[in-house]
Structure formats: C-alpha cells, structure tokens
Design a protein around this motif. Structure first.
Motif, PDB file in Angstrom:
ATOM      1  N   THR A  50      47.218  43.053  29.680  1.00  0.00           N
ATOM      2  CA  THR A  50      46.551  44.134  30.406  1.00  0.00           C
ATOM      3  C   THR A  50      46.073  43.654  31.770  1.00  0.00           C
ATOM      4  O   THR A  50      46.261  44.338  32.786  1.00  0.00           O
ATOM      5  CB  THR A  50      45.360  44.659  29.591  1.00  0.00           C
ATOM      6  OG1 THR A  50      45.820  45.171  28.341  1.00  0.00           O
ATOM      7  CG2 THR A  50      44.634  45.761  30.339  1.00  0.00           C
ATOM      8  N   ALA A  51      45.458  42.480  31.811  1.00  0.00           N
ATOM      9  CA  ALA A  51      44.925  41.955  33.072  1.00  0.00           C
ATOM     10  C   ALA A  51      46.030  41.691  34.081  1.00  0.00           C
ATOM     11  O   ALA A  51      45.880  41.983  35.276  1.00  0.00           O
ATOM     12  CB  ALA A  51      44.128  40.680  32.805  1.00  0.00           C
ATOM     13  N   ILE A  52      47.157  41.143  33.613  1.00  0.00           N
ATOM     14  CA  ILE A  52      48.266  40.861  34.527  1.00  0.00           C
ATOM     15  C   ILE A  52      48.844  42.160  35.079  1.00  0.00           C
ATOM     16  O   ILE A  52      49.116  42.265  36.281  1.00  0.00           O
ATOM     17  CB  ILE A  52      49.341  40.025  33.805  1.00  0.00           C
ATOM     18  CG1 ILE A  52      48.843  38.591  33.621  1.00  0.00           C
ATOM     19  CG2 ILE A  52      50.663  40.039  34.572  1.00  0.00           C
ATOM     20  CD1 ILE A  52      49.745  37.719  32.790  1.00  0.00           C
ATOM     21  N   CYS A  53      49.026  43.161  34.228  1.00  0.00           N
ATOM     22  CA  CYS A  53      49.564  44.443  34.693  1.00  0.00           C
ATOM     23  C   CYS A  53      48.613  45.104  35.684  1.00  0.00           C
ATOM     24  O   CYS A  53      49.053  45.703  36.683  1.00  0.00           O
ATOM     25  CB  CYS A  53      49.823  45.373  33.512  1.00  0.00           C
ATOM     26  SG  CYS A  53      51.154  44.842  32.428  1.00  0.00           S
ATOM     27  N   SER A  54      47.308  45.013  35.428  1.00  0.00           N
ATOM     28  CA  SER A  54      46.332  45.591  36.352  1.00  0.00           C
ATOM     29  C   SER A  54      46.361  44.868  37.693  1.00  0.00           C
ATOM     30  O   SER A  54      46.294  45.492  38.759  1.00  0.00           O
ATOM     31  CB  SER A  54      44.926  45.530  35.741  1.00  0.00           C
ATOM     32  OG  SER A  54      44.838  46.332  34.580  1.00  0.00           O
ATOM     33  N   ASP A  55      46.473  43.542  37.638  1.00  0.00           N
ATOM     34  CA  ASP A  55      46.488  42.751  38.868  1.00  0.00           C
ATOM     35  C   ASP A  55      47.744  43.031  39.687  1.00  0.00           C
ATOM     36  O   ASP A  55      47.669  43.230  40.902  1.00  0.00           O
ATOM     37  CB  ASP A  55      46.386  41.270  38.518  1.00  0.00           C
ATOM     38  CG  ASP A  55      46.334  40.390  39.751  1.00  0.00           C
ATOM     39  OD1 ASP A  55      45.378  40.522  40.530  1.00  0.00           O
ATOM     40  OD2 ASP A  55      47.262  39.580  39.942  1.00  0.00           O
ATOM     41  N   VAL A  56      48.904  43.056  39.026  1.00  0.00           N
ATOM     42  CA  VAL A  56      50.161  43.277  39.747  1.00  0.00           C
ATOM     43  C   VAL A  56      50.215  44.679  40.343  1.00  0.00           C
ATOM     44  O   VAL A  56      50.643  44.875  41.482  1.00  0.00           O
ATOM     45  CB  VAL A  56      51.357  43.041  38.806  1.00  0.00           C
ATOM     46  CG1 VAL A  56      52.663  43.504  39.456  1.00  0.00           C
ATOM     47  CG2 VAL A  56      51.456  41.568  38.427  1.00  0.00           C
ATOM     48  N   SER A  57      49.772  45.671  39.592  1.00  0.00           N
ATOM     49  CA  SER A  57      49.869  47.066  40.038  1.00  0.00           C
ATOM     50  C   SER A  57      48.744  47.464  40.983  1.00  0.00           C
ATOM     51  O   SER A  57      48.853  48.479  41.680  1.00  0.00           O
ATOM     52  CB  SER A  57      49.858  47.996  38.829  1.00  0.00           C
ATOM     53  OG  SER A  57      48.603  47.941  38.159  1.00  0.00           O
ATOM     54  N   GLY A  58      47.650  46.680  40.993  1.00  0.00           N
ATOM     55  CA  GLY A  58      46.496  47.072  41.790  1.00  0.00           C
ATOM     56  C   GLY A  58      45.730  48.223  41.183  1.00  0.00           C
ATOM     57  O   GLY A  58      44.943  48.885  41.873  1.00  0.00           O
ATOM     58  N   GLN A  59      45.932  48.488  39.893  1.00  0.00           N
ATOM     59  CA  GLN A  59      45.259  49.586  39.200  1.00  0.00           C
ATOM     60  C   GLN A  59      44.472  49.034  38.017  1.00  0.00           C
ATOM     61  O   GLN A  59      44.879  48.057  37.399  1.00  0.00           O
ATOM     62  CB  GLN A  59      46.267  50.610  38.675  1.00  0.00           C
ATOM     63  CG  GLN A  59      47.219  51.183  39.693  1.00  0.00           C
ATOM     64  CD  GLN A  59      48.231  52.119  39.037  1.00  0.00           C
ATOM     65  OE1 GLN A  59      47.934  52.816  38.074  1.00  0.00           O
ATOM     66  NE2 GLN A  59      49.441  52.126  39.577  1.00  0.00           N
ATOM     67  N   ASP A  60      43.376  49.701  37.695  1.00  0.00           N
ATOM     68  CA  ASP A  60      42.672  49.408  36.457  1.00  0.00           C
ATOM     69  C   ASP A  60      43.384  50.150  35.337  1.00  0.00           C
ATOM     70  O   ASP A  60      43.309  51.376  35.235  1.00  0.00           O
ATOM     71  CB  ASP A  60      41.215  49.858  36.552  1.00  0.00           C
ATOM     72  CG  ASP A  60      40.424  49.540  35.285  1.00  0.00           C
ATOM     73  OD1 ASP A  60      41.019  48.989  34.325  1.00  0.00           O
ATOM     74  OD2 ASP A  60      39.226  49.856  35.245  1.00  0.00           O
ATOM     75  N   LEU A  61      44.105  49.419  34.490  1.00  0.00           N
ATOM     76  CA  LEU A  61      44.912  50.023  33.437  1.00  0.00           C
ATOM     77  C   LEU A  61      44.247  49.953  32.069  1.00  0.00           C
ATOM     78  O   LEU A  61      44.905  50.175  31.046  1.00  0.00           O
ATOM     79  CB  LEU A  61      46.284  49.339  33.378  1.00  0.00           C
ATOM     80  CG  LEU A  61      47.172  49.536  34.612  1.00  0.00           C
ATOM     81  CD1 LEU A  61      48.405  48.651  34.522  1.00  0.00           C
ATOM     82  CD2 LEU A  61      47.567  50.997  34.758  1.00  0.00           C
ATOM     83  N   SER A  62      42.955  49.655  32.047  1.00  0.00           N
ATOM     84  CA  SER A  62      42.278  49.557  30.753  1.00  0.00           C
ATOM     85  C   SER A  62      42.333  50.876  30.000  1.00  0.00           C
ATOM     86  O   SER A  62      42.475  50.887  28.768  1.00  0.00           O
ATOM     87  CB  SER A  62      40.833  49.102  30.947  1.00  0.00           C
ATOM     88  OG  SER A  62      40.129  49.993  31.807  1.00  0.00           O
ATOM     89  N   TRP A  63      42.247  52.022  30.716  1.00  0.00           N
ATOM     90  CA  TRP A  63      42.314  53.322  30.052  1.00  0.00           C
ATOM     91  C   TRP A  63      43.648  53.493  29.335  1.00  0.00           C
ATOM     92  O   TRP A  63      43.704  54.048  28.227  1.00  0.00           O
ATOM     93  CB  TRP A  63      42.130  54.449  31.070  1.00  0.00           C
ATOM     94  CG  TRP A  63      43.256  54.533  32.086  1.00  0.00           C
ATOM     95  CD1 TRP A  63      43.314  53.907  33.299  1.00  0.00           C
ATOM     96  CD2 TRP A  63      44.472  55.256  31.947  1.00  0.00           C
ATOM     97  NE1 TRP A  63      44.498  54.188  33.936  1.00  0.00           N
ATOM     98  CE2 TRP A  63      45.233  55.025  33.125  1.00  0.00           C
ATOM     99  CE3 TRP A  63      45.005  56.072  30.960  1.00  0.00           C
ATOM    100  CZ2 TRP A  63      46.490  55.586  33.328  1.00  0.00           C
ATOM    101  CZ3 TRP A  63      46.262  56.631  31.157  1.00  0.00           C
ATOM    102  CH2 TRP A  63      46.984  56.390  32.334  1.00  0.00           C
ATOM    103  N   PHE A  64      44.720  53.022  29.961  1.00  0.00           N
ATOM    104  CA  PHE A  64      46.055  53.174  29.380  1.00  0.00           C
ATOM    105  C   PHE A  64      46.179  52.334  28.113  1.00  0.00           C
ATOM    106  O   PHE A  64      46.566  52.837  27.047  1.00  0.00           O
ATOM    107  CB  PHE A  64      47.112  52.765  30.403  1.00  0.00           C
ATOM    108  CG  PHE A  64      48.524  52.773  29.863  1.00  0.00           C
ATOM    109  CD1 PHE A  64      49.295  53.919  29.926  1.00  0.00           C
ATOM    110  CD2 PHE A  64      49.072  51.634  29.281  1.00  0.00           C
ATOM    111  CE1 PHE A  64      50.595  53.935  29.421  1.00  0.00           C
ATOM    112  CE2 PHE A  64      50.357  51.640  28.773  1.00  0.00           C
ATOM    113  CZ  PHE A  64      51.116  52.794  28.847  1.00  0.00           C
ATOM    114  N   PHE A  65      45.856  51.056  28.203  1.00  0.00           N
ATOM    115  CA  PHE A  65      46.043  50.169  27.055  1.00  0.00           C
ATOM    116  C   PHE A  65      45.030  50.459  25.942  1.00  0.00           C
ATOM    117  O   PHE A  65      45.364  50.329  24.760  1.00  0.00           O
ATOM    118  CB  PHE A  65      45.962  48.708  27.500  1.00  0.00           C
ATOM    119  CG  PHE A  65      47.181  48.261  28.251  1.00  0.00           C
ATOM    120  CD1 PHE A  65      48.362  47.988  27.579  1.00  0.00           C
ATOM    121  CD2 PHE A  65      47.160  48.129  29.630  1.00  0.00           C
ATOM    122  CE1 PHE A  65      49.497  47.577  28.263  1.00  0.00           C
ATOM    123  CE2 PHE A  65      48.290  47.722  30.331  1.00  0.00           C
ATOM    124  CZ  PHE A  65      49.458  47.447  29.644  1.00  0.00           C
TER     125      PHE A  65
END
Length: 696
Positions: free
Chosen positions: A476-491
C-alpha cells in the motif's frame, strides 16, 4: 538417464503463443489456479507454532542439508547444518522445529574442526538446544542436527514416498505453509529466510532435484563435517549417487524442496538481456513428448514476465519443472513441482505454467512476512495469468479471465487472513487467489496502466523487501508513494471488509435530454465498517439506436441519483461492460420512454441447487423472453413467453442448458426482455438483468 537439448527457436515460440491464444479465445473453460494448484483441496489440519517469540534470539544465515533418501525402506536419514547469528545477549537456548515422528541421534556445535555434542530435548514438535556457554549478540554459530525417520504426510502434502503406475518411485516434498518441520529440522517460520545447500543421496538409477544451481560436486567443507555426514548417513558409494544443489539467494523454509524419480532431463536455454538462463525440466520418460509441447510456451512467458516485472529473480541458477504425482503444483524457487496429470500436450494448463512462473517474483523473491498476507503471493500470481491472457488474446482475453474469476458468493471474510488458523485451507481459499487478482485489476483501472506497472516494479525491486518479506501495508505504501495518492481508502475496503459490493440500478429517460440513474449499495453491514458505503467507480454503457456511450459514475453513498445528459433516447444500459469492478448486481430496473416499468425481483433460492425461480413484473401487457448466460457471456438457455397481462411473471430454471444437460456450478446472468406492442405495431423493448448462483 538421458539428457536432451532443445533449442528455443522463434518459430516454436510463435506457435506455442498462438496455441495459448486459441485456448483463451475458445469456449473451453480455463483452469482455475486455486483449484488446480491443489493447495485448498488437499489440505489437512497441521499444528502451527503460534508462540513466535521463542525464535527471537537468533537469525538463520544458511541451511546445509545432507539427505540420504532410501526409496526401498522409505526412510530419510539427514544431517542439517544450521549457521545462525544470535540477536540477544547471553543466549543460552536455541529452539528449532521438528515433528516428533522424526528421531534425533545427536546435536552438536561445529566450530572449525571441532565438534562438541550439546544437550537437547525433543518434545511437542520442538527441539530445545542448550549451548555449553551463553552466546553474545551477533555471535555466529553452526549447529549440527543428525536425525532420521519416516516423514508422515501433513498439511498440503509434506514429504511423501510414492510409486507410479509402473512401480517406479517418485519422492517429493511440498512444505507450504508450515510442513518443512515434518522432514527436516529448521526454524519453520516464513519470515526468517536463509540461503540453502542440498546434498541428495539417492539410488544411482534416480535423479534428485532441489532448489538453485546443480553443482558438479558437493562444496568443500571441514574434514569433521564430512566425517559427521559419512558416519551418520552410512552410504554405499557403489549404489548411491550425490546430487548437489546450491541456492545463492535466501529462501523461506517452505520453499526448500526435494523431487526424486527416474527423471529424463529436458535442457533448454532462455536468452535474457543480461544472461542466458538455464531451463531444466525433470520429466517421466513416457511424458517427454507432451512436456516438450506444453513447456514450449515457457520461453515466451519468461520474456513477458521479465518485461512486466523485471529480471528473473534467480539468475545464475535455473528454472524448470520437476514432475510428481499429486493433483497440484507448487512454486518452489527455480524448481516448480508440477503434477504429471497437467502434461496433456495441448497447452490446456498454460495458465498454471504462468502462475507458478509468476511466483518466482511474487512469493519467492518477496515473501509475505506471515500467512495472513498470502494474497501477496496468490493474488499477484493469478493476476499475472490475467495479464498473460490479455497479452495473447487482447482485451477480450482479459475480460473473459476476470469474468471467470468473479464469484463472491463464498467470499465472506477479509482478504487479509486471520492469524494462527491450523487448517491450511483457510489460507488458500478461492478469494485469496481470485479476489486478490481483482484488487490488482481494480487498482490498475484506478491508476492507469503506466503507474500500475511502475507500482509493481517499485514493489518487486524495493531494496528493503527483495529476497526478504513484505506485508500488505508495504505494498500500500509503495503504491501511494509511486502514484502520489493516499490509497489507504482503496486497500482498506478491499482487503479488510468481509462483505462485497451489491448494486441495484434504476434508470429512465427524461424529457429534457437527460436520463436519471439511481445507484444503490445493498451489501450487508460489515462487522468492522458497518453500513459504510464502498467508494466505487461504476462504468455504465448507455445503449441507443444511434450508438453506445460509456460513462463512469462515482458511488460513495448507499443511495445516489444522477442526471446524465444524453443526445438520444436510451434503450438499455449495461453495468461494468468491460469487467473492471468486483461487484454483485441485484437488479437493473429500466423505465422506458412510455413510462413502462419492468421490475425484477430477487431470484429464489439463491444460490440454487435443483431449481430456482426467476421472477419479474410488468405494468403493461408484454411478451417476454428470459435468456441465461454463463460467466463468459455464452448463452445457456433461452425461453420465450406469449403476451401476458400486466402483473407478475416467473419461470423455473432447473439448472440445465438448452440441450437438457446439467450446467456446472457457478454464477449465471439472466436477462429478462419485455416486448410491448404499440399502436403502430412497432415493439418497445425493455430489459432487466439479474444474477443467480448454481451450487451443485
């Protein structure tokens, strides 16, 4: 034993890829990895070590295994050298795992040319070794464990002695998730990875296969170590041969494997950008022809995986298949253990070849820190199958694959598993494979292809994770960092919720150049999230006689109404036409230009076994048609009804197709079409779509 050299010619690669494309494009159902791998179907309960703190005082650096495998007596005699470093001050005890069904002859400390026996106890499947003097932090020790016994099958497989139909032996191990302790002493937790060397002593008529690179001779070691092995194994050099293997990159204990039979070795090479990779398959002689055909697809798959995921994770070693007699497969690093029944010669099990290959990156290079995050193995390998389906058959191949792996009926727990369940089936249920793949599929849709691939590459090549362990938060952290988005809601919603989205859609044409679309989320309350809605992008295809238009509506409330501008009257809609959203569809209710409402009621029972009712209603007289489709969109049954007065209607489906043949278990869509005859004799057509599950 014979050795065959088979060159990977471009023509062969193109032919095998075309055969795979034909398979994905055909009506033949694709095999599902969670079934074919066999990890769920064959699982037996096996005790798991829940008190992991007992291992905190040391880290394993290297395992050296010497195993005498006697196929006649079905006995295993072994010496295991464990090189470790202590991590705490004044370490007095070292604890290893070994089932009580195996017996210990001696345990000692090896320091150079000095071997000193140690006190130990062996009880409750654990060995407690007493050091002669307390060890200081970061002290390196080599402990030698000499043991023997007849390993008992457990968990998914364990270590088994079997005979083929022709009476010849086939001996193999499969230790996932925690059955390494059933046949060799180790620290049997997934998070302590170590390099491994293996010396397999077998009858000269047999071939012994393990992880890593095959060596011309066993590595040199101290004279004392050689004496300990030769004395304990009591080998007869006239009838015994040694197969030596070396794994240069750390493995988890469940990865360590053995496969022994009268194999014929198929050698091949795959040319990568940076090296030429040795391909070695270990095949029963009578299956060579089928293996040559089925495994001809491996080189194109390797090229595809290296393009998508980066360089092969075990350069300088090998990759290949070792055949055994079990209705499944296991992704042992560099030496996948592969069922003989999968060698059909027609590429039917290509999806399994891809699945096990993808595990070399996802599961072997990066391994979950514990079994609760097993979706990082199986979900990723399953989605690699989907990417391969897209590669060989375009967008349709991807849609077909995802449709076949969309069945939420029995997915009623979080994708991140609960800890310490002693039944391995729990960790390898279908949702771990298929919902795990859907999470990646939806992430790809949300991020776009370019960023999605960058996320995968950043994850698999992360310096702190590669050849080590990861959890879902790391990804989750890597995807958020690469995309520049907070993806915690998605995961959070896709990994931690027990329920899955259930949608109901109402729609109708307005007189002002718009249509009204109402989206309702009907899923049951979640044990953690309660009635909180999912956050969902819902693709809707608007159909009209002038062409189709795709729109996306964002659903983040339990009930929402949207007004969408249109240039023409809409005749029908389709939800998620390209298969990008994991969801169930309760009903679609359409309101036509005349105001006629077609109401679809829930089918009952659902799931059905012997028979189920499909129910609907119309507010005006209509003649109706009910068409049933399987998950791939193929028509199964079509039934027509004469004009009936306004009111409720129903039909009974007995689970058979148009030929009267029983349909297989699975999820089926049904479409109710109602034809209203107007004064000018032109029909006004209304459609509703529902879903019913057939359980056998």
């Amino acid at each position: 034993m014979r050795s065959r050299l088979k060159l990977a010619l471009t023509a062969v690669m193109l032919l095998s890829t075309q055969l795979c494309a034909d398979l994905y494009a055909s009506d033949r159902p694709l095999p599902e990895s969670w079934i074919i791998e066999g990890k769920a179907a064959s699982a037996q309960s096996a005790p798991i070590q829940t008190d992991r703190d007992i291992y905190d005082n040391y880290d394993v650096l290297h395992y050296g295994l010497d195993l005498h495998v006697d196929e006649v007596t079905e006995f295993l005699i072994g010496v295991t050298f464990v090189t470790l470093t202590t991590t705490e001050p004044l370490v007095q005890e070292i604890i290893f795992d070994l089932r009580n069904t195996m017996s210990i002859d001696d345990i000692g400390l090896l320091a150079g040319d000095v071997y000193e026996s140690l006190l130990y106890t062996h009880a409750d499947d654990q060995i407690t070794v007493e050091l002669a003097a307390p060890a200081i932090p970061d002290q390196e020790l080599t402990i030698v464990i000499m043991y023997r016994g007849h390993p008992e099958p457990e968990g998914l497989y364990g270590f088994q002695f079997n005979r083929r139909d022709d009476g010849l032996p086939v001996i193999a191990s499969l230790s996932e998730p925690w059955s390494a302790k059933s046949w060799w002493p180790c620290k049997d937790i997934v998070s302590d990875k170590a390099t491994v060397s293996m010396n397999l002593y077998t009858d000269r008529s047999l071939v012994g296969v393990s992880n890593g690179k095959m060596l011309d001779a066993a590595p040199e070691r101290s004279i004392v170590a050689d004496r300990l092995v030769s004395r304990h194994l009591d080998l007869d050099s006239r009838s015994t041969i040694c197969w030596s293997w070396e794994s240069y990159r750390p493995l988890s204990t469940y990865h360590v494997s053995v496969a022994i039979s009268d194999y014929e070795i198929m050698n091949d090479f795959h040319v990568c950008e940076s090296e030429t990779l040795q391909i070695s398959h270990y095949i029963y002689p009578e299956l060579i022809e089928n293996a040559e055909e089925d495994f001809s697809v491996l080189s194109p798959m390797l090229e595809f995986c290296t393009d998508f995921f980066g360089p092969y994770p075990f350069p300088g070693e090998k990759y290949g298949m070792a055949i055994f007699d079990w209705d499944g497969a296991m992704e042992h690093p560099t030496a996948t253990t592969y069922s003989s029944i999968f060698l059909t010669g027609d590429h039917y099990f290509d999806t399994i070849v891809m699945h096990e290959l993808a595990h070399q990156w996802f599961g072997n290079k990066i391994t979950p820190e514990d079994w609760t995050h097993i979706w990082l193995n199986e979900g990723f390998a399953t989605y690699a199958e989907a990417l391969w389906a897209e590669h060989v058959n375009g967008p349709n191949g991807l849609q077909v694959f995802m449709s076949q792996h969309d069945n939420t009926t029995w997915w009623n727990s979080p994708l991140v598993r609960e800890p310490d369940n002693e039944n391995p089936w729990y960790y390898f249920a279908s949702m771990v494979y298929n919902k795990g793949a859907w999470v990646l599929h939806m992430l790809r849709k949300h991020l776009g292809d370019e960023i999605f691939v960058e996320c995968l590459l950043s994850y698999i090549n992360d310096e702190t994770l590669q050849y080590s362990n990861a959890n879902s938060s790391d990804f989750t952290a890597i995807c958020s960092d690469v995309s520049g988005q907070d993806l915690s809601w998605f995961f959070d919603q896709w990994l931690l919720r027990s329920t899955n989205p259930l949608l109901s859609v109402d729609w109708g044409n307005n007189n002002n150049g718009t249509i009204t679309v109402s989206l309702q989320q009907l899923q049951p309350a979640d044990p953690i999230y309660g009635d909180d809605p999912y956050q969902l992008p819902v693709d809707i295809l608007l159909k009209s006689s002038y062409g189709d238009t795709l729109i996306t509506l964002w659903s983040d409330e339990l009930y929402q109404t949207f007004r969408v501008p249109v240039s023409h009257s809409i005749s029908d809609i389709e939800i998620d036409p390209d298969r990008w959203l994991l969801h169930d569809l309760e009903s679609i209710t359409g309101v036509g230009d005349t105001g006629t409402v077609i109401q679809l009621y829930p089918s009952a029972p659902n799931p059905m076994s012997a028979a189920g009712y499909i129910r609907w209603a119309s507010t005006v007289p209509t003649s109706d048609t009910v068409t049933i489709y399987d998950s791939r969109g193929r028509q199964v049954l079509k039934q027509q009804f004469a004009t009936q007065p306004a009111g409720q209607r129903s039909m009974v489906w007995d689970g058979c197709d148009e030929n009267g043949s029983r349909c297989s278990a699975g999820t089926y869509l049904y479409k109710v079409s109602c034809f209203e005859s107007l004064s000018d004799d032109s029909p006004n057509t209304h459609h509703n779509t529902g879903k019913i599950v057939l359980a056998r």
